[in-house]
Design a protein around this motif. Structure first.
Motif, PDB file in Angstrom:
ATOM      1  N   GLU A  78       8.321 -39.399  17.373  1.00  0.00           N
ATOM      2  CA  GLU A  78       9.038 -40.801  17.013  1.00  0.00           C
ATOM      3  C   GLU A  78       9.197 -41.488  18.246  1.00  0.00           C
ATOM      4  O   GLU A  78       8.969 -42.695  18.442  1.00  0.00           O
ATOM      5  N   ASN A  79       9.595 -40.878  19.547  1.00  0.00           N
ATOM      6  CA  ASN A  79       9.767 -41.380  20.894  1.00  0.00           C
ATOM      7  C   ASN A  79       8.560 -41.947  21.056  1.00  0.00           C
ATOM      8  O   ASN A  79       8.496 -43.153  21.649  1.00  0.00           O
ATOM      9  N   GLU A  80       7.322 -41.205  21.009  1.00  0.00           N
ATOM     10  CA  GLU A  80       5.986 -41.719  21.392  1.00  0.00           C
ATOM     11  C   GLU A  80       5.707 -42.900  20.488  1.00  0.00           C
ATOM     12  O   GLU A  80       5.092 -43.936  21.295  1.00  0.00           O
ATOM     13  N   TYR A  81       5.954 -42.766  19.407  1.00  0.00           N
ATOM     14  CA  TYR A  81       5.322 -43.941  18.754  1.00  0.00           C
ATOM     15  C   TYR A  81       6.231 -45.222  19.146  1.00  0.00           C
ATOM     16  O   TYR A  81       5.527 -46.425  19.165  1.00  0.00           O
ATOM     17  N   TYR A  82       7.704 -45.482  19.408  1.00  0.00           N
ATOM     18  CA  TYR A  82       8.368 -46.532  19.876  1.00  0.00           C
ATOM     19  C   TYR A  82       7.473 -46.972  21.264  1.00  0.00           C
ATOM     20  O   TYR A  82       7.578 -48.101  21.556  1.00  0.00           O
ATOM     21  N   ILE A  83       7.291 -46.009  22.043  1.00  0.00           N
ATOM     22  CA  ILE A  83       6.690 -46.224  23.412  1.00  0.00           C
ATOM     23  C   ILE A  83       5.435 -47.040  23.216  1.00  0.00           C
ATOM     24  O   ILE A  83       5.169 -47.993  23.759  1.00  0.00           O
ATOM     25  N   GLY A  84       4.676 -46.578  22.159  1.00  0.00           N
ATOM     26  CA  GLY A  84       3.374 -46.755  21.885  1.00  0.00           C
ATOM     27  C   GLY A  84       3.073 -48.407  21.557  1.00  0.00           C
ATOM     28  O   GLY A  84       2.450 -49.132  21.815  1.00  0.00           O
ATOM     29  N   ALA A 126      27.308 -41.168  19.265  1.00  0.00           N
ATOM     30  CA  ALA A 126      27.211 -41.320  17.940  1.00  0.00           C
ATOM     31  C   ALA A 126      25.657 -41.451  17.521  1.00  0.00           C
ATOM     32  O   ALA A 126      24.866 -41.311  18.286  1.00  0.00           O
ATOM     33  N   LYS A 127      25.350 -41.811  16.315  1.00  0.00           N
ATOM     34  CA  LYS A 127      23.920 -41.966  15.808  1.00  0.00           C
ATOM     35  C   LYS A 127      23.345 -43.030  16.488  1.00  0.00           C
ATOM     36  O   LYS A 127      22.234 -42.902  17.025  1.00  0.00           O
ATOM     37  N   GLN A 169      21.666 -48.553  29.368  1.00  0.00           N
ATOM     38  CA  GLN A 169      21.037 -47.687  30.223  1.00  0.00           C
ATOM     39  C   GLN A 169      19.789 -47.177  29.692  1.00  0.00           C
ATOM     40  O   GLN A 169      18.684 -46.952  30.397  1.00  0.00           O
ATOM     41  N   ALA A 170      19.823 -46.644  28.399  1.00  0.00           N
ATOM     42  CA  ALA A 170      18.468 -46.300  27.646  1.00  0.00           C
ATOM     43  C   ALA A 170      17.515 -47.314  27.731  1.00  0.00           C
ATOM     44  O   ALA A 170      16.258 -47.004  27.894  1.00  0.00           O
ATOM     45  N   ALA A 171      17.945 -48.504  27.489  1.00  0.00           N
ATOM     46  CA  ALA A 171      17.011 -49.582  27.381  1.00  0.00           C
ATOM     47  C   ALA A 171      16.304 -49.758  28.713  1.00  0.00           C
ATOM     48  O   ALA A 171      15.080 -50.170  28.944  1.00  0.00           O
ATOM     49  N   GLU A 172      17.046 -49.579  29.915  1.00  0.00           N
ATOM     50  CA  GLU A 172      16.242 -49.783  31.000  1.00  0.00           C
ATOM     51  C   GLU A 172      15.378 -48.629  31.281  1.00  0.00           C
ATOM     52  O   GLU A 172      14.235 -48.765  31.891  1.00  0.00           O
ATOM     53  N   ILE A 173      15.771 -47.319  30.927  1.00  0.00           N
ATOM     54  CA  ILE A 173      14.917 -46.217  31.083  1.00  0.00           C
ATOM     55  C   ILE A 173      13.521 -46.582  30.341  1.00  0.00           C
ATOM     56  O   ILE A 173      12.565 -46.132  30.953  1.00  0.00           O
ATOM     57  N   THR A 232      14.259 -44.923  20.047  1.00  0.00           N
ATOM     58  CA  THR A 232      13.991 -45.158  18.820  1.00  0.00           C
ATOM     59  C   THR A 232      14.124 -46.819  18.504  1.00  0.00           C
ATOM     60  O   THR A 232      13.922 -47.482  19.487  1.00  0.00           O
ATOM     61  N   GLU A 233      14.167 -46.885  17.035  1.00  0.00           N
ATOM     62  CA  GLU A 233      14.149 -48.462  16.564  1.00  0.00           C
ATOM     63  C   GLU A 233      15.119 -49.310  17.394  1.00  0.00           C
ATOM     64  O   GLU A 233      14.886 -50.347  17.837  1.00  0.00           O
ATOM     65  N   GLN A 234      16.341 -48.804  17.652  1.00  0.00           N
ATOM     66  CA  GLN A 234      17.337 -49.308  18.216  1.00  0.00           C
ATOM     67  C   GLN A 234      16.859 -49.796  19.704  1.00  0.00           C
ATOM     68  O   GLN A 234      17.315 -50.925  20.090  1.00  0.00           O
ATOM     69  N   ILE A 235      16.276 -48.994  20.373  1.00  0.00           N
ATOM     70  CA  ILE A 235      15.789 -49.151  21.658  1.00  0.00           C
ATOM     71  C   ILE A 235      14.725 -50.486  21.597  1.00  0.00           C
ATOM     72  O   ILE A 235      14.683 -51.323  22.377  1.00  0.00           O
ATOM     73  N   GLU A 236      13.919 -50.266  20.780  1.00  0.00           N
ATOM     74  CA  GLU A 236      12.792 -51.409  20.652  1.00  0.00           C
ATOM     75  C   GLU A 236      13.503 -52.494  20.137  1.00  0.00           C
ATOM     76  O   GLU A 236      13.132 -53.659  20.878  1.00  0.00           O
TER      77      GLU A 236
END
Lengths: 307, 166
Positions: A69-75, A191-192, A201-205, B117-121
Motif C-alpha cells: 500500500e505504501n508503494e502504491y501511494y509512492i508510485g 491514532a488511525k 512530518q510524514a508529508a515531508e518524508i 497512505t491516502e491521507q499523505i497523498e
C-alpha cells in the motif's frame, strides 16, 4: 598465524540468535544474510538463496519493508509527477491493447501481486523513454513503442519495465534516512489518522522519498546492472507466458537504429542497446527467431498503426 | 574438519527455514494487496476459485515454489495464491472496505499502515496543486480480468512454455 576466534564464535551463535530473538525483523535480516553466505560458499545455489530471502522477507514484518500500500501511494505520486512533464496519449485503443499485454505478462512475473495491480499508459512524446513506478504504474512513450515491430517486441518492452518493479529498483533509491525518520514517527502511539504535527512530518518524508526515486529514475537513470537485470527478468517472463524472448533482441536492434536525434533523456540514462544485446545474447541461445501467428500480427498492426 | 564444521554451522539457519519448506511460515497469513484471486492450480493461468480482499486471513495448507495453497476463513474456499499477495502481519481492514470494522484502534495498526497512505497523498496534493493526478486515476481504471487475459492469449495462440515455473 592463528585466526581470531570471533568469526567461528559468531557462527556458533547464529542458530542460537535465531531461536531466542522473537522479532520477525531480526529473523528476516539474519536469514537473508545466512542465505547470502551459504550461496557465496557454494553450499546452496544463488537461486535457492534468493527464494529463501524472498520467503523470509515475505514472512517478516520489518518496518524497513514498505507495504504494498505504501508503494502504491509512492508510485501514484511519481506517475503524476511524470505525467506533469509528459502528456498522456489519449487514444484509448492502443492504451487498452498495451494493458491487455502488460497486465497478462505481469501475472507471470515474480511479483504478480501489487496493491492495486499493474497498469500501463502511453506518453505522448517522440522521445524514447519508459518509467516503472513502485506498485506497478508503468508509462511508456510513443517513441519507444515505435521501436516495437511486433506484439512480442511490445511484450518485451513491458516485461522489462515489470522487471524493474519486480526487482524493486525504484524503491531501492530511497535513502536510509527516510526510513529512520518514518520509524521515529511510527514509534509514537498514533491514532488511525496522523495528527497535525506528525502529518506534516510524514508529508515531508513522503516528499523526500518521492524526490529520491524521481532523481534516480528520471534524472540519473538506473545503474547499467539494473537495466541488464530487468532485461534478464523480461526474458524469463516472456518464456513463461509463451512470447518469443528473441523479440527483445529485435526491439533493441530497432532502438539502436532509431536512437539519434530523438533520444531525449533516454540515451543518457540507459546503457547502449548494443551493450544490452551482448548481455541477453547468452540467454537467447537455442531459441528460434521471432515468428508470430497471423492473428497476433493482425491485431498488432490494426491497433498500433497510428501510434 | 574445521571447514566442514563451519559449513555446517553456516547451513543451520538455512536448513531451519527450508526443510521442510515453509515450516517457519505462519499457519495463517493476511492478504496485503487490495484484491487477489485464489486459483485452481499454482500458476498465473490457473482458473479463479474465489476473490480475496485486503486484510482477509487465510489458512496456509501447502506450498509449491512461490505459490501457497490456502483456505479462506469465511467460506472455506481453497486455492493457490502467489506469495507476493501475502504477509504474516495481521492487518486492519480498511474503513469503507468490504471487511471494515466499526472502529480500528491505534494499537491494531502496524507502523507501515500508518505510513504513506491516502491521507499523505491528500496532504501532498494540497501542497502541489500543479501536479495533476487525473490520468493516474484514469490509467488505474484500465482493468484486465483473468478471463480477458485468457481470451487474449488464446486469440494470439500464445501458450505457456513447458517447465516455465513461476
Amino acid at each position: 598465524m592463528r585466526r581470531p576466534l570471533g568469526y567461528p564464535l559468531l557462527l556458533l551463535l547464529m542458530p542460537l540468535l535465531l531461536s531466542v530473538v522473537p522479532g520477525c525483523q531480526t529473523v528476516a535480516v539474519v536469514t537473508s544474510a545466512g542465505a547470502d553466505i551459504a550461496a557465496g560458499t557454494g553450499v546452496i545455489t544463488r537461486n535457492q538463496a534468493e527464494s529463501i530471502k524472498k520467503s523470509s522477507q515475505a514472512a517478516g514484518k520489518a518496518f524497513e519493508e514498505f507495504t504494498p500500500e505504501n508503494e502504491y501511494y509512492i508510485g501514484r505520486t511519481i506517475a503524476a509527477n511524470i505525467l506533469s512533464k509528459y502528456k498522456a496519449y489519449q487514444n484509448m485503443g492502443p492504451n487498452q491493447y498495451i494493458n491487455l499485454i502488460g497486465q497478462t505478462v505481469a501475472q507471470a512475473s515474480d511479483k504478480p501481486e501489487t496493491f492495486k495491480g499493474y497498469h500501463f499508459l502511453i506518453m505522448d512524446t517522440d522521445e524514447i523513454n519508459a518509467f516503472a513506478t513502485p506498485g506497478g504504474l508503468i508509462l511508456v512513450s510513443r517513441g519507444l513503442l515505435r521501436c516495437c515491430k511486433s506484439e512480442d517486441a511490445l511484450a518485451a518492452v513491458l516485461a522489462h519495465e515489470i522487471g524493474h518493479v519486480q526487482l524493486g529498483h525504484g524503491m531501492g533509491a530511497i535513502r536510509g534516512s527516510r526510513y529512520t525518520s518514518l520509524g521515529k514517527i511510527a514509534g509514537v502511539e498514533l491514532a488511525k489518522n496522523l495528527g497535525g504535527a506528525q502529518l506534516a512530518q510524514a508529508a515531508e518524508i513522503f516528499d523526500g522519498t518521492v524526490g529520491d526515486i524521481m532523481k534516480n529514475m528520471v534524472d540519473n537513470g538506473y545503474q547499467s546492472s539494473q537495466e541488464y537485470d530487468a532485461d534478464k527478468a523480461a526474458v524469463t517472463i516472456l518464456k513463461r507466458v509463451g512470447y518469443n524472448p528473441t523479440a527483445l533482441k529485435d526491439m533493441l536492434e530497432q532502438m539502436d537504429r532509431q536512437l539519434g536525434a530523438n533520444s531525449g533523456g533516454f540515451g543518457k540514462t540507459h546503457p547502449k542497446p548494443h551493450d544490452r544485446l551482448q548481455n541477453i545474447e547468452p540467454l537467447l541461445k537455442g531459441l528460434g527467431s521471432s515468428k508470430e501467428t497471423s492473428a497476433r500480427k493482425a491485431r498488432f498492426s490494426k491497433v498500433m498503426r497510428g501510434v | 574438519m574445521r571447514r566442514v564444521l563451519i559449513a555446517m554451522l553456516l547451513l543451520m539457519p538455512v536448513t531451519f527455514l527450508i526443510s521442510p519448506a515453509f515450516t517457519a511460515m505462519e499457519k495463517e497469513m493476511s492478504i496485503q494487496v487490495d484484491r487477489a484471486q485464489l486459483r485452481s492450480t499454482p500458476a498465473y493461468y490457473g482458473s479463479v476459485v474465489t476473490t480475496v480482499n485486503y486484510a482477509d486471513r487465510l489458512k496456509i495448507i501447502d506450498s509449491k515454489g512461490a505459490w501457497v495453497k490456502a483456505a479462506t476463513a469465511s467460506n472455506n474456499a481453497t486455492g493457490w495464491i502467489h506469495i507476493s499477495a501475502l504477509t504474516s502481519t495481521k492487518l486492519a481492514p480498511k474503513s469503507g472496505g468490504k471487511n471494515a470494522p466499526t472502529s480500528v484502534s491505534a494499537g491494531e495498526l502496524s507502523a507501515a499502515e500508518k505510513g504513506f497512505t491516502e491521507q499523505i497523498e491528500q496532504a501532498y496534493r494540497q501542497k502541489n496543486k500543479a501536479i495533476d493526478f487525473t490520468w493516474v486515476d484514469k490509467m488505474e481504471q484500465i482493468e484486465i480480468s483473468p478471463r480477458q487475459s485468457a481470451a487474449f492469449l488464446k486469440e494470439g495462440r500464445i501458450e505457456p512454455a513447458a517447465g516455465g515455473e513461476q
